[in-house]
Enzyme design. Structure first.
Site, PDB file in Angstrom:
ATOM      1  N   GLU A 171      19.878  -2.507  -1.541  1.00 35.07           N
ATOM      2  CA  GLU A 171      18.473  -2.641  -1.910  1.00 35.07           C
ATOM      3  C   GLU A 171      17.649  -1.986  -0.817  1.00 35.07           C
ATOM      4  O   GLU A 171      17.865  -2.251   0.375  1.00 35.07           O
ATOM      5  CB  GLU A 171      18.089  -4.115  -2.037  1.00 35.07           C
ATOM      6  CG  GLU A 171      18.840  -4.833  -3.125  1.00 35.07           C
ATOM      7  CD  GLU A 171      18.562  -6.331  -3.132  1.00 35.07           C
ATOM      8  OE1 GLU A 171      18.054  -6.868  -2.116  1.00 35.07           O
ATOM      9  OE2 GLU A 171      18.873  -6.962  -4.147  1.00 35.07           O
ATOM     10  N   ARG A 180      -0.047 -14.008   8.964  1.00 36.01           N
ATOM     11  CA  ARG A 180       0.988 -13.279   8.240  1.00 36.01           C
ATOM     12  C   ARG A 180       1.653 -14.220   7.248  1.00 36.01           C
ATOM     13  O   ARG A 180       2.403 -15.122   7.630  1.00 36.01           O
ATOM     14  CB  ARG A 180       2.018 -12.694   9.209  1.00 36.01           C
ATOM     15  CG  ARG A 180       1.436 -11.656  10.151  1.00 36.01           C
ATOM     16  CD  ARG A 180       0.872 -10.492   9.381  1.00 36.01           C
ATOM     17  NE  ARG A 180       0.492  -9.384  10.242  1.00 36.01           N
ATOM     18  CZ  ARG A 180      -0.046  -8.281   9.793  1.00 36.01           C
ATOM     19  NH1 ARG A 180      -0.287  -8.125   8.502  1.00 36.01           N
ATOM     20  NH2 ARG A 180      -0.355  -7.313  10.625  1.00 36.01           N
ATOM     21  N   ALA A 202      -2.676  -2.671  13.543  1.00 36.17           N
ATOM     22  CA  ALA A 202      -1.789  -1.802  12.778  1.00 36.17           C
ATOM     23  C   ALA A 202      -2.193  -1.833  11.317  1.00 36.17           C
ATOM     24  O   ALA A 202      -2.912  -2.726  10.882  1.00 36.17           O
ATOM     25  CB  ALA A 202      -0.343  -2.256  12.939  1.00 36.17           C
ATOM     26  N   GLU A 240      -7.945   1.753  11.352  1.00 36.94           N
ATOM     27  CA  GLU A 240      -7.424   0.406  11.570  1.00 36.94           C
ATOM     28  C   GLU A 240      -7.956  -0.195  12.871  1.00 36.94           C
ATOM     29  O   GLU A 240      -8.280  -1.379  12.925  1.00 36.94           O
ATOM     30  CB  GLU A 240      -5.892   0.409  11.571  1.00 36.94           C
ATOM     31  CG  GLU A 240      -5.274   0.630  10.212  1.00 36.94           C
ATOM     32  CD  GLU A 240      -5.483  -0.516   9.241  1.00 36.94           C
ATOM     33  OE1 GLU A 240      -5.807  -1.653   9.658  1.00 36.94           O
ATOM     34  OE2 GLU A 240      -5.315  -0.283   8.033  1.00 36.94           O
ATOM     35  N   GLU A 290     -10.102  -3.646  12.518  1.00 36.84           N
ATOM     36  CA  GLU A 290      -9.516  -4.890  13.013  1.00 36.84           C
ATOM     37  C   GLU A 290     -10.101  -5.364  14.339  1.00 36.84           C
ATOM     38  O   GLU A 290     -10.257  -6.563  14.541  1.00 36.84           O
ATOM     39  CB  GLU A 290      -7.995  -4.738  13.148  1.00 36.84           C
ATOM     40  CG  GLU A 290      -7.304  -4.596  11.813  1.00 36.84           C
ATOM     41  CD  GLU A 290      -5.793  -4.596  11.917  1.00 36.84           C
ATOM     42  OE1 GLU A 290      -5.250  -4.760  13.031  1.00 36.84           O
ATOM     43  OE2 GLU A 290      -5.147  -4.439  10.867  1.00 36.84           O
ATOM     44  N   GLY A 329      17.634  -0.825   8.114  1.00 37.40           N
ATOM     45  CA  GLY A 329      18.738  -1.389   7.342  1.00 37.40           C
ATOM     46  C   GLY A 329      18.363  -1.651   5.893  1.00 37.40           C
ATOM     47  O   GLY A 329      19.238  -1.734   5.028  1.00 37.40           O
ATOM     48  N   GLU A 360      10.102   2.335   6.146  1.00 38.76           N
ATOM     49  CA  GLU A 360       8.797   2.375   6.806  1.00 38.76           C
ATOM     50  C   GLU A 360       8.895   3.086   8.155  1.00 38.76           C
ATOM     51  O   GLU A 360       9.665   2.686   9.024  1.00 38.76           O
ATOM     52  CB  GLU A 360       8.253   0.962   7.022  1.00 38.76           C
ATOM     53  CG  GLU A 360       6.908   0.965   7.742  1.00 38.76           C
ATOM     54  CD  GLU A 360       6.398  -0.436   8.054  1.00 38.76           C
ATOM     55  OE1 GLU A 360       5.183  -0.568   8.263  1.00 38.76           O
ATOM     56  OE2 GLU A 360       7.205  -1.393   8.074  1.00 38.76           O
ATOM     57  N   GLU A 391      -9.116 -12.463   8.296  1.00 43.85           N
ATOM     58  CA  GLU A 391      -9.684 -13.317   9.333  1.00 43.85           C
ATOM     59  C   GLU A 391      -8.910 -12.991  10.597  1.00 43.85           C
ATOM     60  O   GLU A 391      -7.832 -13.541  10.836  1.00 43.85           O
ATOM     61  CB  GLU A 391      -9.538 -14.789   8.971  1.00 43.85           C
ATOM     62  CG  GLU A 391     -10.334 -15.190   7.737  1.00 43.85           C
ATOM     63  CD  GLU A 391     -10.131 -16.655   7.384  1.00 43.85           C
ATOM     64  OE1 GLU A 391      -9.709 -17.447   8.257  1.00 43.85           O
ATOM     65  OE2 GLU A 391     -10.394 -17.001   6.230  1.00 43.85           O
TER      66      GLU A 391
END
Length: 182
Positions: free
Chosen positions: A38, A64, A76, A92, A96, A115, A119, A141
């Protein structure tokens, strides 16, 4: 032992969202057995190491959802369709942290989790920072913190910084500043 790439890889897209796609790749290995993996397809991202006075960094504390925690990180974000990485880094940073960079320099790049994901993270160092005000998206936030170089290392040591891309970028920065290469 020499490992060769398979001659033919079958690709099935199982999910395509706004940001990511998940593919099932399958091929026949040298021994004749079928291998399936996958893979998450990602448009790429940028990370910015904002430096104030050379000895302080601008960090953000961001919720997160994947880990259900607020994490201290370097700013990021994901590349938008057709967006140049350097433009994304500046965007960014301002969104941020509220800082505009006079200079953005590409420090290096790395795959975040090869793996299972393609990205590619590009790391920029930002200098000549000027406060212009945060431009958060409606759902964001984000807390901003100014942290000394020594404190960032202490935060890694004691677990306050647990974000892998931030740890990697800080190590790349330290190595570049000490005359090494990333």
């Amino acid at each position: 032992m020499i490992i060769t790439m398979p001659d033919s890889v079958s690709v099935q897209t199982r999910h395509r969202g706004k940001l990511l796609a998940v593919e099932i790749l399958s091929w026949t290995a040298a021994g004749g057995h079928v291998v399936e993996r996958e893979v998450v397809r990602h448009p790429g991202a940028v990370l910015v190491v904002p430096r104030l006075d050379g000895d302080r960094f601008v960090l953000v504390r961001n919720y997160r959802v994947a880990v259900d925690q607020r994490l201290w990180e370097l700013p990021a974000g994901t590349l938008e369709a057709g967006e140049a990485p350097e433009h994304a880094a500046g965007r960014e940073l301002e969104e941020e942290t509220g800082y505009h960079a006079e200079r953005l320099e590409l420090l290096g790049e790395f795959f975040t989790s090869p793996g299972f994901c393609d990205e590619l993270m590009r790391v920029y160092v930002a200098d000549g920072l000027e406060w212009v005000g945060q431009r958060l998206e409606p759902h964001e936030e984000i807390e901003v913190g100014i942290v000394s170089r020594d404190e960032t290392l202490a935060m890694i040591d004691d677990g306050r910084i647990r974000d892998g891309k931030t740890i990697a970028a800080l190590a790349m920065t330290q190595r570049a500043e000490s005359g090494g290469t990333a």
